[in-house]
Motif scaffolding. Structure first.
Motif, mmCIF file in Angstrom:
data_model
loop_
_atom_site.group_PDB
_atom_site.id
_atom_site.type_symbol
_atom_site.label_atom_id
_atom_site.label_comp_id
_atom_site.label_asym_id
_atom_site.label_seq_id
_atom_site.Cartn_x
_atom_site.Cartn_y
_atom_site.Cartn_z
ATOM 1 N N TYR A 1 40.412 37.886 52.385
ATOM 2 C CA TYR A 1 40.207 38.446 51.057
ATOM 3 C C TYR A 1 41.419 39.277 50.650
ATOM 4 C CZ TYR A 1 35.339 36.982 50.915
ATOM 5 O OH TYR A 1 34.192 36.222 50.882
ATOM 6 N N VAL A 2 41.701 39.263 49.375
ATOM 7 C CA VAL A 2 42.800 40.043 48.812
ATOM 8 C C VAL A 2 42.210 41.243 48.093
ATOM 9 C CG1 VAL A 2 44.725 40.038 47.168
ATOM 10 C CG2 VAL A 2 44.258 37.992 48.548
ATOM 11 N N ARG A 3 42.757 42.425 48.377
ATOM 12 C CA ARG A 3 42.281 43.642 47.713
ATOM 13 C C ARG A 3 43.066 43.850 46.425
ATOM 14 N NH1 ARG A 3 42.901 49.422 48.024
ATOM 15 N NH2 ARG A 3 44.717 49.194 49.379
ATOM 16 N N LEU A 4 42.339 44.063 45.326
ATOM 17 C CA LEU A 4 42.962 44.274 44.013
ATOM 18 C C LEU A 4 43.153 45.775 43.816
ATOM 19 C CD1 LEU A 4 40.740 41.721 42.067
ATOM 20 C CD2 LEU A 4 43.087 41.355 42.846
ATOM 21 N N ASP A 5 44.395 46.216 43.972
ATOM 22 C CA ASP A 5 44.692 47.650 44.011
ATOM 23 C C ASP A 5 45.211 48.175 42.673
ATOM 24 O OD1 ASP A 5 44.811 50.078 45.473
ATOM 25 O OD2 ASP A 5 46.990 49.867 45.645
ATOM 26 N N GLY A 6 45.006 47.424 41.590
ATOM 27 C CA GLY A 6 45.535 47.853 40.297
ATOM 28 C C GLY A 6 44.586 48.710 39.485
ATOM 29 N N HIS A 7 43.367 48.905 39.972
ATOM 30 C CA HIS A 7 42.389 49.711 39.242
ATOM 31 C C HIS A 7 42.705 51.198 39.363
ATOM 32 C CE1 HIS A 7 39.585 46.422 38.346
ATOM 33 N NE2 HIS A 7 39.976 45.923 39.507
ATOM 34 N N THR B 1 50.692 40.691 53.508
ATOM 35 C CA THR B 1 49.840 41.762 52.987
ATOM 36 C C THR B 1 48.648 41.137 52.286
ATOM 37 O OG1 THR B 1 49.715 43.683 51.513
ATOM 38 C CG2 THR B 1 51.158 41.882 50.832
ATOM 39 N N LEU B 2 47.553 41.863 52.252
ATOM 40 C CA LEU B 2 46.359 41.407 51.549
ATOM 41 C C LEU B 2 46.012 42.370 50.413
ATOM 42 C CD1 LEU B 2 44.122 40.179 54.505
ATOM 43 C CD2 LEU B 2 45.316 38.801 52.812
ATOM 44 N N THR B 3 47.015 43.099 49.931
ATOM 45 C CA THR B 3 46.830 44.034 48.831
ATOM 46 C C THR B 3 47.676 43.596 47.648
ATOM 47 O OG1 THR B 3 46.388 45.873 50.341
ATOM 48 C CG2 THR B 3 47.018 46.429 48.084
ATOM 49 N N LEU B 4 47.034 43.444 46.510
ATOM 50 C CA LEU B 4 47.716 43.006 45.292
ATOM 51 C C LEU B 4 47.712 44.160 44.293
ATOM 52 C CD1 LEU B 4 48.909 40.343 44.026
ATOM 53 C CD2 LEU B 4 46.695 40.062 42.928
ATOM 54 N N LYS B 5 48.894 44.509 43.773
ATOM 55 C CA LYS B 5 48.999 45.620 42.828
ATOM 56 C C LYS B 5 48.670 45.132 41.411
ATOM 57 C CE LYS B 5 52.219 48.382 45.524
ATOM 58 N NZ LYS B 5 53.515 49.112 45.546
ATOM 59 N N GLY B 6 47.416 44.763 41.230
ATOM 60 C CA GLY B 6 46.972 44.265 39.939
ATOM 61 C C GLY B 6 45.461 44.230 39.905
ATOM 62 N N ILE B 7 44.899 43.843 38.758
ATOM 63 C CA ILE B 7 43.437 43.761 38.641
ATOM 64 C C ILE B 7 42.964 42.313 38.630
ATOM 65 C CG2 ILE B 7 43.205 45.988 37.501
ATOM 66 C CD1 ILE B 7 43.050 44.526 34.827
#
Length: 307
Positions: A9-15, A168-174
């Motif tokens: 799973y990819v974490r959406l870190d843009g929120h 990485t599994l972190t995306l700097k977006g929503i």
């Protein structure tokens, strides 16, 4: 790291402060999504059922509205779920699908606008040949190409990256857009070059074509008052939509290049504008500025009011 595993799973870190404002975010974006669906479907309904609107120009407007609905549906349902979730995550497979949908339908928007520009060019500059050139077959071919050409271009990166190693599994977006390239340990140079080719083919060339056809129209409009009047009615809304969408696409390209330097709150605000303004702008601009459509919209609401 096994990218094919269902547990990836990819974490959406843009929120930004989603836990504190989750219900506010949800209500605002839910209302926006409903408004997008209703306004665009009203245009599609009117153009589909009003025989007087069964002309190429209005068919392209209906296609543009349908494209906006599909574009929004690729983003909003998942976004609304994320607002109410404890964790904002998306499966790696769903992320690649969302990436494809976002850029496929975004590219289709430009090609549909180019088809509309060609229709206006033939109508205003070659009116006697218009029925011969813009036949139903021609319109159908332009619509099919507008959706198939971007799909073929955009499908390549997700397919090529299917077995690429993730660092990485972190995306700097929503949602999954251009920034997904930062998920991979190595981004193939050939894929970067291909991305430039896609950008040129489905964005730059259509924009250049639109400006070329409109330059021709404006030259003739200077010499003909009737052409000038028609151009003001039908071409101005088209240019407004084109310029606004081009600005949002420019932001999407820039944000990928400044992935680590862009402030998080600015990124969120701009991203929300990308997915909000354009799907709403199309029905508002065409519904209010196009005389024939505006007339039928008023009739429709009058009927609803009297009932």
């Amino acid at each position: 790291m096994d990218v094919n595993a269902n547990s990836t799973y990819v974490r959406l870190d843009g929120h930004v402060q989603v836990k504190q404002y989750r219900y506010l975010y949800f209500m605002v974006m839910f209302l926006v999504y409903v408004l997008i669906l209703c306004s665009n479907f009203v245009l599609v309904f009117l153009i589909g059922f009003e025989k007087s609107l069964h002309e190429p120009m209005y068919v392209f407007i209906a296609a543009l509205s349908l494209n906006s609905v599909l574009f929004s549906t690729a983003i909003y349902p998942k976004l609304l779920i994320d607002f109410l979730s404890e964790e904002q995550i998306i499966s790696y497979t769903a992320c690649r699908v969302q990436y494809f949908m976002f850029y496929w339908l975004g590219g289709s928007e430009f090609l549909l606008l180019a088809a509309m520009a060609y229709d206006r060019y033939v109508s205003l500059c070659k009116p006697l040949l218009y029925p011969t050139i813009m036949r139903r077959t021609t319109v159908s071919i332009l619509l099919v190409l507008a959706w198939l050409v971007p799909a073929g271009h955009v499908a390549v990166p997700p397919v090529v990256n299917i077995n690429s190693k993730l660092c990485t599994l972190t995306l700097k977006g929503i949602f999954c857009n251009n920034t997904t390239k930062y998920l991979y340990c190595v981004s193939p140079r050939a894929l970067s070059i291909y991305g430039v080719i896609v950008l040129v083919n489905i964005i730059v060339f259509p924009i250049l074509f639109i400006f070329f056809t409109y330059a021709k129209i404006f030259v003739i409009a200077k010499q003909n008052l009737e052409v000038r009047r028609k151009a003001a009615q039908t071409c101005l809304p088209h240019l407004i939509v084109l310029i606004s969408f081009s600005c949002f696409c420019a932001y999407d390209v820039i944000v990928a290049g400044l992935e680590s330097d862009f402030p998080k709150i600015v990124r969120l605000i701009m991203t929300l504008q990308v997915i909000t303004y354009q799907p709403l702008l199309n029905p508002i601009i065409y519904g209010l500025k196009m005389k024939e459509i505006s007339k039928h919209v008023k009739k429709l609401f009058c009927r609803v009011k009297h009932k």
